[in-house]
Design a protein around this motif. Sequence first.
Motif, PDB file in Angstrom:
ATOM      1  N   UNK A 182       0.824  -1.200   0.000  1.00  9.29           N
ATOM      2  CA  UNK A 182       0.000   0.000   0.000  1.00  9.29           C
ATOM      3  C   UNK A 182       0.860   1.252   0.000  1.00  9.29           C
ATOM      4  N   UNK A 183       2.024   1.193   0.619  1.00  9.86           N
ATOM      5  CA  UNK A 183       2.872   2.371   0.712  1.00  9.86           C
ATOM      6  C   UNK A 183       3.919   2.432  -0.394  1.00  9.86           C
ATOM      7  N   UNK A 184       3.990   1.431  -1.251  1.00  8.40           N
ATOM      8  CA  UNK A 184       5.022   1.417  -2.282  1.00  8.40           C
ATOM      9  C   UNK A 184       4.607   2.277  -3.479  1.00  8.40           C
ATOM     10  N   UNK A 185       5.589   2.816  -4.178  1.00  6.71           N
ATOM     11  CA  UNK A 185       5.286   3.642  -5.348  1.00  6.71           C
ATOM     12  C   UNK A 185       4.736   2.804  -6.501  1.00  6.71           C
ATOM     13  N   UNK A 186       4.085   3.468  -7.451  1.00  5.54           N
ATOM     14  CA  UNK A 186       3.537   2.776  -8.622  1.00  5.54           C
ATOM     15  C   UNK A 186       4.637   2.282  -9.551  1.00  5.54           C
ATOM     16  N   UNK A 187       5.704   3.051  -9.691  1.00  4.38           N
ATOM     17  CA  UNK A 187       6.811   2.688 -10.568  1.00  4.38           C
ATOM     18  C   UNK A 187       8.068   2.458  -9.746  1.00  4.38           C
ATOM     19  N   UNK A 188       8.770   1.373 -10.071  1.00  5.68           N
ATOM     20  CA  UNK A 188       9.981   1.010  -9.349  1.00  5.68           C
ATOM     21  C   UNK A 188      11.178   0.997 -10.289  1.00  5.68           C
ATOM     22  N   UNK A 189      12.325   1.365  -9.785  1.00  5.06           N
ATOM     23  CA  UNK A 189      13.557   1.207 -10.553  1.00  5.06           C
ATOM     24  C   UNK A 189      13.859  -0.289 -10.629  1.00  5.06           C
ATOM     25  N   UNK A 190      14.686  -0.714 -11.573  1.00  7.28           N
ATOM     26  CA  UNK A 190      15.059  -2.131 -11.614  1.00  7.28           C
ATOM     27  C   UNK A 190      15.676  -2.610 -10.293  1.00  7.28           C
ATOM     28  N   UNK A 191      16.434  -1.761  -9.637  1.00  4.02           N
ATOM     29  CA  UNK A 191      17.039  -2.129  -8.363  1.00  4.02           C
ATOM     30  C   UNK A 191      15.967  -2.325  -7.286  1.00  4.02           C
ATOM     31  N   UNK A 192      14.977  -1.428  -7.251  1.00  2.00           N
ATOM     32  CA  UNK A 192      13.881  -1.568  -6.285  1.00  2.00           C
ATOM     33  C   UNK A 192      13.050  -2.810  -6.584  1.00  2.00           C
ATOM     34  N   UNK A 193      12.816  -3.082  -7.867  1.00  2.96           N
ATOM     35  CA  UNK A 193      12.055  -4.277  -8.252  1.00  2.96           C
ATOM     36  C   UNK A 193      12.793  -5.541  -7.826  1.00  2.96           C
ATOM     37  N   UNK A 194      14.125  -5.534  -7.972  1.00  2.60           N
ATOM     38  CA  UNK A 194      14.918  -6.686  -7.545  1.00  2.60           C
ATOM     39  C   UNK A 194      14.775  -6.907  -6.047  1.00  2.60           C
ATOM     40  N   UNK A 195      14.759  -5.828  -5.288  1.00  2.00           N
ATOM     41  CA  UNK A 195      14.592  -5.937  -3.838  1.00  2.00           C
ATOM     42  C   UNK A 195      13.221  -6.494  -3.491  1.00  2.00           C
ATOM     43  N   UNK A 196      12.191  -6.006  -4.161  1.00  2.00           N
ATOM     44  CA  UNK A 196      10.823  -6.465  -3.889  1.00  2.00           C
ATOM     45  C   UNK A 196      10.685  -7.958  -4.201  1.00  2.00           C
ATOM     46  N   UNK A 197      11.239  -8.384  -5.327  1.00  2.00           N
ATOM     47  CA  UNK A 197      11.134  -9.790  -5.727  1.00  2.00           C
ATOM     48  C   UNK A 197      12.180 -10.678  -5.055  1.00  2.00           C
ATOM     49  N   UNK A 198      13.135 -10.041  -4.367  1.00  2.00           N
ATOM     50  CA  UNK A 198      14.221 -10.760  -3.694  1.00  2.00           C
ATOM     51  C   UNK A 198      15.052 -11.577  -4.663  1.00  2.00           C
ATOM     52  N   UNK A 199      15.384 -10.931  -5.775  1.00  2.00           N
ATOM     53  CA  UNK A 199      16.284 -11.514  -6.766  1.00  2.00           C
ATOM     54  C   UNK A 199      17.344 -10.474  -7.091  1.00  2.00           C
ATOM     55  N   UNK A 200      18.309 -10.826  -7.887  1.00  2.00           N
ATOM     56  CA  UNK A 200      19.386  -9.910  -8.220  1.00  2.00           C
ATOM     57  C   UNK A 200      18.987  -8.900  -9.285  1.00  2.00           C
ATOM     58  N   UNK A 201      19.673  -7.772  -9.264  1.00  2.00           N
ATOM     59  CA  UNK A 201      19.440  -6.714 -10.251  1.00  2.00           C
ATOM     60  C   UNK A 201      19.717  -7.224 -11.664  1.00  2.00           C
ATOM     61  N   UNK A 202      20.763  -8.026 -11.816  1.00  2.00           N
ATOM     62  CA  UNK A 202      21.098  -8.586 -13.128  1.00  2.00           C
ATOM     63  C   UNK A 202      19.972  -9.468 -13.648  1.00  2.00           C
ATOM     64  N   UNK A 203      19.316 -10.206 -12.753  1.00  2.00           N
ATOM     65  CA  UNK A 203      18.195 -11.054 -13.150  1.00  2.00           C
ATOM     66  C   UNK A 203      17.035 -10.209 -13.651  1.00  2.00           C
ATOM     67  N   UNK A 204      16.787  -9.069 -13.017  1.00  2.00           N
ATOM     68  CA  UNK A 204      15.722  -8.165 -13.478  1.00  2.00           C
ATOM     69  C   UNK A 204      16.011  -7.713 -14.905  1.00  2.00           C
ATOM     70  N   UNK A 205      17.243  -7.297 -15.161  1.00  2.00           N
ATOM     71  CA  UNK A 205      17.597  -6.850 -16.509  1.00  2.00           C
ATOM     72  C   UNK A 205      17.481  -7.996 -17.515  1.00  2.00           C
ATOM     73  N   UNK A 206      17.851  -9.211 -17.116  1.00  2.00           N
ATOM     74  CA  UNK A 206      17.716 -10.370 -18.007  1.00  2.00           C
ATOM     75  C   UNK A 206      16.252 -10.659 -18.307  1.00  2.00           C
ATOM     76  N   UNK A 207      15.389 -10.543 -17.296  1.00  2.00           N
ATOM     77  CA  UNK A 207      13.952 -10.761 -17.502  1.00  2.00           C
ATOM     78  C   UNK A 207      13.363  -9.692 -18.426  1.00  2.00           C
ATOM     79  N   UNK A 208      13.840  -8.464 -18.323  1.00  2.00           N
ATOM     80  CA  UNK A 208      13.366  -7.409 -19.220  1.00  2.00           C
ATOM     81  C   UNK A 208      13.852  -7.688 -20.641  1.00  2.00           C
ATOM     82  N   UNK A 209      15.101  -8.109 -20.778  1.00  2.00           N
ATOM     83  CA  UNK A 209      15.662  -8.410 -22.100  1.00  2.00           C
ATOM     84  C   UNK A 209      14.917  -9.568 -22.760  1.00  2.00           C
ATOM     85  N   UNK A 210      14.519 -10.564 -21.960  1.00  2.00           N
ATOM     86  CA  UNK A 210      13.808 -11.734 -22.485  1.00  2.00           C
ATOM     87  C   UNK A 210      12.339 -11.441 -22.772  1.00  2.00           C
TER      88      UNK A 210
END
Length: 100
Positions: A12-40
């Motif tokens: 409820x308190x989180x922003x609507x848009x997250x940076x890739x680094x923030x998204x990695x923290x939320x999903x508890x995965x690495x930043x590199x994995x976020x970029x790989x998922x976006x690339x795929x």
Amino acid sequence: MGDPEPVQDVLASSPLLLTPEEAATVLRIGRTTIYALMQAGDLRPVHIGRSCRLPRAELERYVRSLETSSNAAPTSKSEFDAARSSRRRIDATPHRRHAR
């Protein structure tokens, strides 16, 4: 340390848009994995100017897709082994780097 914040309060308190680094923290995965998922194409970012952001709804969609794909996973060991072997790389020859 205080008690962890309930998940509902965090969402409820989180922003609507997250940076890739923030998204990695939320999903508890690495930043590199976020970029790989976006690339795929598994995660669809939005671009505002030169900034890349991931909507909170996109992260929720991605997690739901993981849940549905895990429900469709093979149940028997032989089905699992067959699915696993079909994903193995066919060409096992090493790739050579080009000389510079």
